[in-house]
Design a protein around this motif. Structure first.
Motif, PDB file in Angstrom:
ATOM      1  N   ALA A  96      25.099  13.589  49.438  1.00 25.73           N
ATOM      2  CA  ALA A  96      25.556  12.538  50.565  1.00 25.73           C
ATOM      3  C   ALA A  96      27.131  13.058  51.117  1.00 25.73           C
ATOM      4  CB  ALA A  96      25.776  11.257  49.905  1.00 25.73           C
ATOM      5  N   GLU A  97      27.965  13.781  49.973  1.00 23.96           N
ATOM      6  CA  GLU A  97      29.178  14.224  50.295  1.00 23.96           C
ATOM      7  C   GLU A  97      29.210  15.190  51.612  1.00 23.96           C
ATOM      8  OE1 GLU A  97      33.106  16.612  48.480  1.00 23.96           O
ATOM      9  OE2 GLU A  97      31.392  15.585  47.298  1.00 23.96           O
ATOM     10  N   LEU A  98      28.150  16.185  51.579  1.00 19.23           N
ATOM     11  CA  LEU A  98      28.029  17.146  52.518  1.00 19.23           C
ATOM     12  C   LEU A  98      27.411  16.536  53.630  1.00 19.23           C
ATOM     13  CD1 LEU A  98      27.235  20.386  50.621  1.00 19.23           C
ATOM     14  CD2 LEU A  98      29.402  19.240  51.110  1.00 19.23           C
ATOM     15  N   ALA A  99      26.493  15.659  53.582  1.00 22.32           N
ATOM     16  CA  ALA A  99      26.027  15.066  54.724  1.00 22.32           C
ATOM     17  C   ALA A  99      26.886  14.386  55.464  1.00 22.32           C
ATOM     18  CB  ALA A  99      24.752  14.264  54.447  1.00 22.32           C
ATOM     19  N   GLY A 100      27.777  13.737  54.900  1.00 23.99           N
ATOM     20  CA  GLY A 100      28.747  12.788  55.477  1.00 23.99           C
ATOM     21  C   GLY A 100      29.701  13.706  56.331  1.00 23.99           C
ATOM     22  N   LEU A 101      30.012  14.825  55.961  1.00 27.16           N
ATOM     23  CA  LEU A 101      31.048  15.966  56.651  1.00 27.16           C
ATOM     24  C   LEU A 101      30.436  16.349  57.966  1.00 27.16           C
ATOM     25  CD1 LEU A 101      32.310  17.789  53.616  1.00 27.16           C
ATOM     26  CD2 LEU A 101      33.619  15.727  54.964  1.00 27.16           C
ATOM     27  N   VAL A 102      28.991  16.140  58.297  1.00 25.72           N
ATOM     28  CA  VAL A 102      28.353  16.586  59.399  1.00 25.72           C
ATOM     29  C   VAL A 102      28.058  15.546  60.180  1.00 25.72           C
ATOM     30  CG1 VAL A 102      27.657  19.023  58.542  1.00 25.72           C
ATOM     31  CG2 VAL A 102      26.218  17.048  58.412  1.00 25.72           C
ATOM     32  N   THR A 103      28.360  14.310  59.745  1.00 20.74           N
ATOM     33  CA  THR A 103      27.736  13.077  60.597  1.00 20.74           C
ATOM     34  C   THR A 103      28.261  13.275  62.135  1.00 20.74           C
ATOM     35  OG1 THR A 103      27.970  11.664  58.612  1.00 20.74           O
ATOM     36  CG2 THR A 103      27.942  10.687  60.729  1.00 20.74           C
ATOM     37  N   ALA A 104      29.163  13.653  62.125  1.00 22.26           N
ATOM     38  CA  ALA A 104      29.616  13.583  63.744  1.00 22.26           C
ATOM     39  C   ALA A 104      28.791  14.517  64.450  1.00 22.26           C
ATOM     40  CB  ALA A 104      30.937  14.215  64.083  1.00 22.26           C
ATOM     41  N   PHE A 105      27.919  15.393  63.738  1.00 25.63           N
ATOM     42  CA  PHE A 105      27.025  16.161  64.605  1.00 25.63           C
ATOM     43  C   PHE A 105      25.648  15.741  64.681  1.00 25.63           C
ATOM     44  CE2 PHE A 105      30.742  18.928  63.029  1.00 25.63           C
ATOM     45  CZ  PHE A 105      31.084  19.258  64.114  1.00 25.63           C
ATOM     46  N   ALA A 106      25.120  15.370  63.262  1.00 17.71           N
ATOM     47  CA  ALA A 106      23.796  14.934  63.200  1.00 17.71           C
ATOM     48  C   ALA A 106      23.583  13.439  63.535  1.00 17.71           C
ATOM     49  CB  ALA A 106      23.745  14.731  61.616  1.00 17.71           C
ATOM     50  N   ARG A 107      24.676  12.551  63.773  1.00 21.64           N
ATOM     51  CA  ARG A 107      24.717  11.315  64.386  1.00 21.64           C
ATOM     52  C   ARG A 107      23.421  10.487  64.053  1.00 21.64           C
ATOM     53  NH1 ARG A 107      26.659  13.599  70.262  1.00 21.64           N
ATOM     54  NH2 ARG A 107      28.320  14.998  69.210  1.00 21.64           N
ATOM     55  N   GLY A 108      23.314  10.316  62.936  1.00 21.67           N
ATOM     56  CA  GLY A 108      22.096   9.548  62.205  1.00 21.67           C
ATOM     57  C   GLY A 108      20.848  10.034  62.012  1.00 21.67           C
ATOM     58  N   ARG A 270      37.668  17.294  63.576  1.00 17.97           N
ATOM     59  CA  ARG A 270      38.739  16.144  62.860  1.00 17.97           C
ATOM     60  C   ARG A 270      37.723  15.283  62.281  1.00 17.97           C
ATOM     61  NH1 ARG A 270      43.226  18.086  67.234  1.00 17.97           N
ATOM     62  NH2 ARG A 270      43.846  19.979  66.112  1.00 17.97           N
ATOM     63  N   ASP A 271      36.563  15.105  62.590  1.00 16.22           N
ATOM     64  CA  ASP A 271      35.983  14.013  62.337  1.00 16.22           C
ATOM     65  C   ASP A 271      35.602  14.115  60.795  1.00 16.22           C
ATOM     66  OD1 ASP A 271      33.526  11.537  62.757  1.00 16.22           O
ATOM     67  OD2 ASP A 271      33.027  13.114  61.401  1.00 16.22           O
ATOM     68  N   ALA A 272      35.306  15.367  60.193  1.00 22.63           N
ATOM     69  CA  ALA A 272      35.230  15.782  58.783  1.00 22.63           C
ATOM     70  C   ALA A 272      36.101  15.613  57.842  1.00 22.63           C
ATOM     71  CB  ALA A 272      34.414  17.242  58.465  1.00 22.63           C
ATOM     72  N   ALA A 273      37.448  15.863  58.666  1.00 20.95           N
ATOM     73  CA  ALA A 273      38.644  15.749  57.761  1.00 20.95           C
ATOM     74  C   ALA A 273      39.098  14.400  57.592  1.00 20.95           C
ATOM     75  CB  ALA A 273      39.883  16.474  58.497  1.00 20.95           C
ATOM     76  N   VAL A 274      38.785  13.445  58.504  1.00 24.45           N
ATOM     77  CA  VAL A 274      39.102  12.144  58.269  1.00 24.45           C
ATOM     78  C   VAL A 274      38.163  11.412  57.108  1.00 24.45           C
ATOM     79  CG1 VAL A 274      38.937  10.002  59.363  1.00 24.45           C
ATOM     80  CG2 VAL A 274      39.994  11.825  60.683  1.00 24.45           C
ATOM     81  N   ARG A 275      36.969  11.819  57.154  1.00 24.40           N
ATOM     82  CA  ARG A 275      35.881  11.343  56.096  1.00 24.40           C
ATOM     83  C   ARG A 275      36.190  11.862  54.731  1.00 24.40           C
ATOM     84  NH1 ARG A 275      31.630   9.263  58.928  1.00 24.40           N
ATOM     85  NH2 ARG A 275      31.259   9.818  61.112  1.00 24.40           N
ATOM     86  N   SER A 276      36.668  12.967  54.768  1.00 26.06           N
ATOM     87  CA  SER A 276      37.130  13.327  53.505  1.00 26.06           C
ATOM     88  C   SER A 276      38.457  13.033  53.041  1.00 26.06           C
ATOM     89  CB  SER A 276      36.814  14.976  53.163  1.00 26.06           C
ATOM     90  OG  SER A 276      37.862  15.573  54.198  1.00 26.06           O
TER      91      SER A 276
END
Length: 546
Positions: A96-108, A270-276
């Motif tokens: 989940a940690e890595l999946a969250g870092l690419v959420t802005a690209f996968a978008r669900g 910067r999305d991934a940086a905010v999430r982490s």
């Protein structure tokens, strides 16, 4: 918790490594290391959204760094890598940690295995005279399976059409069971070389490349093994580049859309940086959202309103979402720093701790709310909208104007808008109305500054110098107006804090009073600088571009 690592590497194609790499300037010895067998499963969405952004997500066994690896591009030759142990997830279960870092690209969209790569790696370590490893050179013999037969690409020029895992060229297996389920097809095999810096410098990287070039090795056209296996997918923007819809080079439309795409890419990064939860990440992402909105507003004459207007409104929403956390962060830092103005004999550690804890908790809650919004459909729709705007910009006919002539007019409009707001504020009686007017002037100065900064890399050098001077003066004005606005907000917060602490000690009350007076003085001092800054930023010649 993932481990972070920044890697700097280059890939090369060729037949064999040059001899005597220990003669490269700065290198003392070249030592062979133990060969490795690496087995990796790569993950992406069905339409390869990660690969299109040069992002790699894999689960690898074998070698010295077995585990989950997520690699994000950070510039030429540089990628940031996040690592988790193998136990963080099975072959069909992305952590989940890595999946969250690419959420802005996968978008669900689900992340699933897309390729299986087996690599036989030979390593050569270049060391200095102290024994420190400067760089690692690897020769990788790669065999690739695509885990969905529909994705089989045409073999790139120079690659063998097929290479089984046992390195027997010419074998081709279709419909074989993949390691993570589904069907797979043996499609390619190749040999590539990599140079990765450890303690060496980019200068060493360039020296090695010179030696490689003399031996017939050339930089690879493929950014990653996965892209070579699957065939680099063309983005919709690549398709646009050769179409009649693309703005002409040197036009106003090209200038603005280049800046738009750069800021869109920065927002996604910067999305991934905010999430982490990285330091200052919320602020940086908020600034990027504001820059995107400023582009749409300052250059609204170039765009069809029915698309640019709603997108600007959604960017404003994103800025406010991130602003709730950022405001708490700024307030906490401002108040704690202001405590240094309190006389040492009256300064209580309890008050500092109290304020630090209060705003750290407020920031944490606001950050969690922001991340929740970033997981929502509205945010994903905004990202889709940004991609669609970048791919098919709704440019009007006037976007075909030459960039330099258009930019001069755009900067002049932004300059007039800023000076008009500032003049109105300076002629308003001191008090809440003036504070509000100065706040509006600050926003205008910010937009004018961004407009100038976005254009500097897309115009001739002589013109860029004048634009940079204009941007620098607007930046100073914006900074002083920002100091005033921060002071106004801090004054209001101090009044609220004192009213909420009816049982606080006299020392706390005195401290709040000192903080209030110091903040009020800062606001007054900022206002005194404004007339001079207004004269310097308002000079018309700054927007007359040569």
């Amino acid at each position: 918790m993932s481990k972070h690592h920044v890697e700097t590497e280059r890939k090369y194609d060729g037949t064999t490594l040059p001899e005597r790499l220990d003669r490269v300037p700065g290198v003392a010895t070249a030592q062979n290391a133990e060969p490795q067998d690496l087995d990796a499963i790569y993950y992406d969405t069905q339409d390869l959204r990660l690969l299109r952004r040069h992002i790699t997500l894999r689960r690898r066994t074998g070698g010295s760094d077995a585990g989950w690896h997520l690699k994000l591009p950070r510039g030429d030759d540089v990628r940031q890598e996040m690592r988790l142990p193998l136990a963080a997830g099975g072959p069909n279960d992305v952590p989940a940690e890595l999946a969250g870092l690419v959420t802005a690209f996968a978008r669900g969209t689900n992340l699933a295995p897309v390729a299986h790569l087996h690599t036989r790696r030979a390593q050569l370590l270049l060391r200095d005279d102290r024994g420190d490893t400067l760089a690692q050179i690897t020769e990788d013999r790669v065999a690739a399976q695509i885990l969905d037969a529909k994705r089989v690409p045409v073999a790139p020029p120079g690659d063998q059409a097929a290479l089984a895992v046992n390195d027997t060229a010419g074998d081709r297996s279709e419909g074989a069971a993949g390691p993570a389920g589904g069907t797979s097809t043996e499609v390619s095999g190749w040999t590539e070389f990599e140079v990765e810096l450890e303690h060496g410098t980019p200068t060493l990287l360039n020296r090695i490349e010179t030696v490689f070039a003399d031996a017939g090795l050339v930089r690879s056209a493929w950014p990653s093994k996965l892209s070579r296996a699957l065939g680099k997918p063309r983005s919709s923007e690549d398709c646009l580049a050769g179409s009649s819809r693309a703005p002409a080079a040197g036009s106003a439309g090209a200038l603005v859309m280049d800046a738009f795409r750069a800021q869109r890419d920065a927002l996604l990064a910067r999305d991934a940086a905010v999430r982490s939860g990285q330091a200052d990440s919320v602020h940086r992402m908020r600034v990027t959202a504001r820059r995107l909105r400023s582009l749409l507003k300052a250059h609204r004459r170039l765009f069809e309103r029915d698309r640019a207007g709603p997108l600007a409104a959604e960017l404003r929403w994103l800025g406010r979402v991130l602003g709730r956390a950022r405001d708490q962060e700024v307030l906490g830092e401002e108040l704690v720093n202001l405590l240094d103005a309190v006389p040492a004999q009256l300064r209580q550690g309890a008050l500092r701790g109290r304020l630090t804890e209060r705003y750290a908790e407020s920031y944490r809650q606001a950050w969690q709310q922001a991340v929740a919004e970033l997981d929502g459909a509205r945010y994903f729709a905004l990202l889709d909208g940004l991609d669609a705007f970048a791919t098919d910009p709704p440019l009007r006919h006037r976007a075909n104007r030459k960039a330099r002539g258009y930019l001069s007019g755009a900067l002049r409009r932004e300059q007039r808008r800023t000076m008009k707001r500032l003049d109105r504020a300076l002629h308003t009686e001191p008090g809440p109305h003036r504070d509000q007017a100065l706040h509006h002037a600050r926003k205008a100065a910010k937009r004018a500054r961004y407009t100038a900064e976005h254009a500097q890399s897309h115009i001739p050098r002589r013109t860029a110098k004048r634009t940079a001077r204009f941007a620098a003066r607007l930046k100073k004005l914006h900074k002083v107006l920002g100091t005033h606005q921060d002071s106004v907000v801090t004054l209001q917060e101090l009044i609220a804090l004192e009213s909420q602490n009816t049982c606080s000690s006299e020392r706390h009350a005195f401290a709040y009073g000192v903080l209030y007076e110091r903040t009020r003085h800062t606001a007054e001092a900022a206002q005194k600088h404004l007339p001079k800054l207004r004269r310097r930023a308002g000079r018309r010649k700054l927007t007359r571009l040569p």
